[in-house]
Every structure is written in C-alpha cells, then in structure tokens.
Design an enzyme around this catalytic site. Structure first.
Site, PDB file in Angstrom:
ATOM      1  N   CYS A 158       0.812  -1.228   0.000  1.00  0.00           N
ATOM      2  CA  CYS A 158       0.000   0.000   0.000  1.00  0.00           C
ATOM      3  C   CYS A 158       0.847   1.280   0.000  1.00  0.00           C
ATOM      4  O   CYS A 158       0.397   2.324  -0.465  1.00  0.00           O
ATOM      5  CB  CYS A 158      -0.948  -0.002   1.194  1.00  0.00           C
ATOM      6  SG  CYS A 158      -0.156  -0.502   2.721  1.00  0.00           S
ATOM      7  N   HIS A 253      -2.475   6.860   3.280  1.00  0.00           N
ATOM      8  CA  HIS A 253      -1.010   6.993   3.296  1.00  0.00           C
ATOM      9  C   HIS A 253      -0.616   8.192   2.437  1.00  0.00           C
ATOM     10  O   HIS A 253      -0.998   8.286   1.265  1.00  0.00           O
ATOM     11  CB  HIS A 253      -0.350   5.749   2.696  1.00  0.00           C
ATOM     12  CG  HIS A 253      -0.438   4.515   3.545  1.00  0.00           C
ATOM     13  ND1 HIS A 253      -0.934   4.492   4.832  1.00  0.00           N
ATOM     14  CD2 HIS A 253      -0.049   3.236   3.276  1.00  0.00           C
ATOM     15  CE1 HIS A 253      -0.851   3.256   5.311  1.00  0.00           C
ATOM     16  NE2 HIS A 253      -0.325   2.480   4.386  1.00  0.00           N
TER      17      HIS A 253
HETATM   18  P1  NAP Z   1      -5.357  -8.520  10.143  1.00  0.00           P
HETATM   19  O1  NAP Z   1      -6.322  -7.460  10.470  1.00  0.00           O
HETATM   20  O2  NAP Z   1      -4.374  -8.932  11.160  1.00  0.00           O
HETATM   21  O3  NAP Z   1      -6.219  -9.823   9.664  1.00  0.00           O
HETATM   22  C1  NAP Z   1      -5.602 -11.088   9.508  1.00  0.00           C
HETATM   23  C2  NAP Z   1      -6.576 -12.123   8.956  1.00  0.00           C
HETATM   24  O4  NAP Z   1      -5.849 -13.365   8.786  1.00  0.00           O
HETATM   25  C3  NAP Z   1      -7.757 -12.425   9.871  1.00  0.00           C
HETATM   26  O5  NAP Z   1      -8.882 -12.720   9.088  1.00  0.00           O
HETATM   27  C4  NAP Z   1      -7.282 -13.675  10.611  1.00  0.00           C
HETATM   28  O6  NAP Z   1      -8.347 -14.503  11.052  1.00  0.00           O
HETATM   29  C5  NAP Z   1      -6.549 -14.391   9.508  1.00  0.00           C
HETATM   30  N1  NAP Z   1      -5.604 -15.376  10.047  1.00  0.00           N
HETATM   31  C6  NAP Z   1      -4.770 -15.228  11.098  1.00  0.00           C
HETATM   32  N2  NAP Z   1      -4.090 -16.377  11.318  1.00  0.00           N
HETATM   33  C7  NAP Z   1      -4.522 -17.258  10.396  1.00  0.00           C
HETATM   34  C8  NAP Z   1      -4.231 -18.623  10.116  1.00  0.00           C
HETATM   35  N3  NAP Z   1      -3.345 -19.312  10.828  1.00  0.00           N
HETATM   36  N4  NAP Z   1      -4.870 -19.240   9.098  1.00  0.00           N
HETATM   37  C9  NAP Z   1      -5.770 -18.541   8.354  1.00  0.00           C
HETATM   38  N5  NAP Z   1      -6.110 -17.247   8.569  1.00  0.00           N
HETATM   39  C10 NAP Z   1      -5.480 -16.621   9.577  1.00  0.00           C
HETATM   40  O7  NAP Z   1      -4.485  -8.119   8.848  1.00  0.00           O
HETATM   41  P2  NAP Z   1      -4.866  -7.100   7.647  1.00  0.00           P
HETATM   42  O8  NAP Z   1      -4.397  -5.730   7.937  1.00  0.00           O
HETATM   43  O9  NAP Z   1      -6.284  -7.330   7.257  1.00  0.00           O
HETATM   44  O10 NAP Z   1      -3.885  -7.611   6.505  1.00  0.00           O
HETATM   45  C11 NAP Z   1      -4.142  -8.758   5.730  1.00  0.00           C
HETATM   46  C12 NAP Z   1      -3.078  -8.853   4.633  1.00  0.00           C
HETATM   47  O11 NAP Z   1      -3.201  -7.730   3.781  1.00  0.00           O
HETATM   48  C13 NAP Z   1      -1.640  -8.792   5.182  1.00  0.00           C
HETATM   49  O12 NAP Z   1      -0.839  -9.599   4.384  1.00  0.00           O
HETATM   50  C14 NAP Z   1      -1.251  -7.354   5.028  1.00  0.00           C
HETATM   51  O13 NAP Z   1       0.131  -7.167   4.907  1.00  0.00           O
HETATM   52  C15 NAP Z   1      -1.955  -7.008   3.730  1.00  0.00           C
HETATM   53  N6  NAP Z   1      -2.256  -5.591   3.538  1.00  0.00           N
HETATM   54  C16 NAP Z   1      -2.809  -4.821   4.519  1.00  0.00           C
HETATM   55  C17 NAP Z   1      -3.086  -3.485   4.261  1.00  0.00           C
HETATM   56  C18 NAP Z   1      -3.700  -2.564   5.284  1.00  0.00           C
HETATM   57  O14 NAP Z   1      -3.780  -1.355   4.984  1.00  0.00           O
HETATM   58  N7  NAP Z   1      -4.146  -3.062   6.436  1.00  0.00           N
HETATM   59  C19 NAP Z   1      -2.819  -2.945   3.006  1.00  0.00           C
HETATM   60  C20 NAP Z   1      -2.283  -3.756   2.022  1.00  0.00           C
HETATM   61  C21 NAP Z   1      -2.010  -5.084   2.299  1.00  0.00           C
HETATM   62  P3  NAP Z   1      -8.852 -14.510  12.618  1.00  0.00           P
HETATM   63  O15 NAP Z   1      -9.698 -13.300  12.786  1.00  0.00           O
HETATM   64  O16 NAP Z   1      -9.609 -15.774  12.701  1.00  0.00           O
HETATM   65  O17 NAP Z   1      -7.617 -14.474  13.468  1.00  0.00           O
END
Ligand code: NAP
Length: 362
Positions: A158, A253
């Site tokens: 991002c 951002h």
């Molecule tokens: P997050 O809020 O921490 O969400 C993580 C997700 O992964 C939750 O649905 C969680 O499920 C699941 N998860 C955790 N452990 C797992 C496992 N062992 N097996 C399967 N699923 C599992 O993270 P996020 O910010 O949404 O980011 C998700 C991805 O997008 C990351 O790779 C991040 O780098 C990328 N990203 C994020 C952004 C941003 O602005 N936030 C921007 C671009 C890319 P539970 O709820 O069941 O734990």
C-alpha cells in the site's frame, strides 16, 4: 447478469472487513464464502468479527450469518466459487504461499493482498492503471505449475500506491525518471487490527515500519517490468530511496516525493496536463471500481490531506498536490491514497474486474 460467487480468505481482518464493505452491492460479485483462522472457524461471521469490526456501518445482513470456514479446510470450499480474495496473515510467508498455491491448484484463482508471492516471477503484481497487461503472465504460471484454471495474482504494497501512478503517467508521456526520494506518512490501519499500540502512536510519529522501505523501493521495478519467457522481468531503471513512517492517522497513506528526470524535463504545466488527462484500461472499460480520474490534482496550497482526500472517487483515486520545483532534484510533490481501499481491498477488486473482463475468471 448472474453474479459470480466469490470467497474472502482472512475475512475477519482489517482488509477482509474492507472487502465486505466494498463488495456489498457489487454488480458482478457476490460474497458466498468466508474463511479465517481456526479460531474463527465454525462461528457465524458476526460472532467471529463483532469484537473487532472496524467499518463505519453495521455488519451487513448479507454476510452476518455465513459460517466462517478454516482457510485450510480445503474439503469445505464451495464447489461453485469463481475466485477468492486473500487477506490472510500467517506465521510465515511460506505457509501463505502454500495456501494460495493450493487454492490455485484446486482450480480457484486467488487475488492476494499478501506480500508472500509478490516476488514469485510468474505471479503478476497488478496496479490496474499501470500494468494491467501483466495478467498475460498467467498462462505461463499455469504452465509452469500445472494449474488448469487456477492462478495467483497479487497486489503491491500500500505504501507505493500513493505515488507510483503519478510517476508512471510521466514515464508513459515520454519523460523518463532517473531518481526518486520518497518519504511516506502511513496510517495506523496499515498495520491491521489491533495493530500499533495506542501508546506508541498517539502524540507520536514512529520513523520505522519493518520491511516497508524495501517494498517501497523494490516493488515498482516489478510493476514497471515486462513479460519475459518465464515471468516478469524487472525494470530497474528508476533508483528509489525511501523513508517510511507511521503517523497517528486512521486511514490514508501520504507520500512526499522528489523527482529527478533522466534527460527531458517537463514544465510544471506539462506535468499537470499529463496527470489531469491520465486514463488507462480500467477507465476505458468503465469498470465498476475504476476511479473516473485516477489522478486528481488539487491546487490548494495545503492539500492533499488524509482526512479530506482519502475517500476521493470511492477511495480509489490518488490525490496529488503541492507540485513545485526542487532545489536539489527537478520537482517535488505530495501524493495520497487510501491504504485499505486503493491500497488493499479496492485495488484487488479492480484487478478482479480486469481479470474478468479479459476472461481469466469466469
Ligand atoms: P489482520 O487485520 O491482522 O487480519 C488477519 C486475517 O488473517 C484475519 O482474518 C485472521 O483470522 C486471519 N488469520 C490469522 N491467522 C490465520 C491462520 N493461521 N490461518 C488462516 N487465517 C489466519 O491483517 P490485515 O491488515 O487485514 O492484513 C491482511 C493482509 O493484507 C496482510 O498480508 C497485510 O500485509 C496485507 N495488507 C494490509 C493493508 C492494510 O492497509 N491493512 C494494506 C495492504 C495489504 P482470525 O480473525 O480468525 O484471526
């Protein structure tokens, strides 16, 4: 038109919730499957997410009673899914790579937010307005890996979404860029939920985000690359140096960018004309998630600002301002994009629309 049934892996996280928000009412796609970690599996979506729901709306009726699957319970994947969005976090990148390729092997295209496959050469890393043609690497990936219908396509980090479209528009217009210095001011939602502890970020700026500077400096080389025999061949012609910081902003951002051109230097008027007129395939195809103007230039002296500009054109436009001459390089400007919309869920939805338009998902 009958909507395509789609799934969201990691639907309970910050990015997953953004997918839910953006996909409700989407004209082409209908959420039919929701998956997350074993902690959430077996619960209704509402039960799994209610303590950490971050969207400025109630949990939509359409999804609240769907039963959350374990991402790795492959037997329970509905047979009629057209593709899945992936926004999972797992302990290692290798685990994520394995999960995403397993879905592809099973015939299910994966459009991922994760960084795990960004450097896999035969996996396209798409920014809709810049390198939509990279979807043509998919047949190479399918041949290399024995996938029949499935494949993995990813979205870049991002942090670079705020500035790279503006840079690409100048390169496309024939003004080749030599060097860039970028300083990002990144929102807390970029760290997921619960993310950065409040005591670390309120009344503060954290001048380090693990891995972010490497991504900001290196991912543009793949995005600007060309398709070769075995995958994408990087274009390393722009040298990039970045400093990435975390600031107490919820979403959006911001990047301060200094540019040095290789030989021809455009005038300020030419740069503004190029940005104002820039359009690409998503606009030509009039895709549902395409911003009408991918680059919006604001001439107010104090814009763009995250709070006022992150939602421009559904959160999908990049808002640019403060273009001025630079004493050391040629020009400098400030650019903004919504990190969880353009930089995450919205950017991937646009990629899915391109893939559908080009016949890669059916
Ligand atoms: P997050 O809020 O921490 O969400 C993580 C997700 O992964 C939750 O649905 C969680 O499920 C699941 N998860 C955790 N452990 C797992 C496992 N062992 N097996 C399967 N699923 C599992 O993270 P996020 O910010 O949404 O980011 C998700 C991805 O997008 C990351 O790779 C991040 O780098 C990328 N990203 C994020 C952004 C941003 O602005 N936030 C921007 C671009 C890319 P539970 O709820 O069941 O734990």
């Amino acid at each position: 038109m009958e909507k395509l049934k789609i799934g969201i892996l990691g639907a309970t996280g910050v990015v997953g919730q953004n997918y839910i928000k953006l996909l409700i009412g989407h004209p082409w796609f209908q959420i039919a499957d929701i998956a997350a970690s074993p902690r959430s599996a077996g619960k209704t979506y509402e039960e799994a997410v209610k303590e950490k729901w971050q969207m400025p709306m109630l949990i939509p009726e359409e999804v609240k009673n769907l039963i959350v699957r374990d991402v790795q319970d492959y037997e329970s994947i509905p047979k009629d899914l057209s593709f899945v969005f992936s926004a999972i976090v797992m302990p290692t990148k290798d685990q994520i790579k394995e999960v995403e390729f397993k879905y592809a092997k099973m015939g299910i295209p994966v459009i991922s937010n994760n960084s795990a496959h960004r450097w896999t050469p035969d996996v396209p890393m798409i920014m809709g307005e810049i390198n939509h043609a990279h979807v043509n690497v998919i047949p190479i990936q399918q041949k290399n890996r024995g996938f029949e219908k499935g494949f993995v396509a990813v979205k870049p980090n991002c942090s670079l979404q705020s500035y790279l479209t503006a840079i690409y528009a100048l390169e496309e217009a024939g003004y080749k860029i030599d060097k860039l210095i970028i300083t990002t001011l990144q929102a807390v939602s970029g760290a997921g939920y619960p993310g950065v502890p409040s005591l670390d970020v309120v009344d503060n700026v954290v001048p380090y985000i693990g891995g972010e500077e490497e991504k900001t400096e290196q991912e543009p080389h793949k995005i600007l690359g060309k398709i070769g025999d075995d995958g994408i061949v990087n274009d390393n012609s722009i040298q990039i140096s970045s400093t990435c910081t975390r600031v107490p902003v919820t979403d959006g951002h911001l990047a301060s960018v200094n540019i040095k051109f290789k030989d021809k230097i455009p005038s300020k008027e030419e740069i503004l004309k190029i940005w104002n007129e820039f359009k690409s395939l998503p606009q030509e195809l009039d895709l549902p998630y395409a911003p009408i103007h991918p680059i919006i230039y604001l001439d107010n002296i104090d814009r763009p600002q995250p709070k006022k500009d992150r939602d421009n054109d559904k959160g999908m436009a990049v808002t640019v301002g403060r273009l001025r001459e630079d004493n050391v390089f040629d020009y400098k400007f400030v650019a903004l994009s919504h990190n969880t919309v353009r930089g995450a869920a919205g950017g991937s939805i646009l990629t899915a629309e391109i893939l559908k338009s080009k016949g890669f998902i059916k």
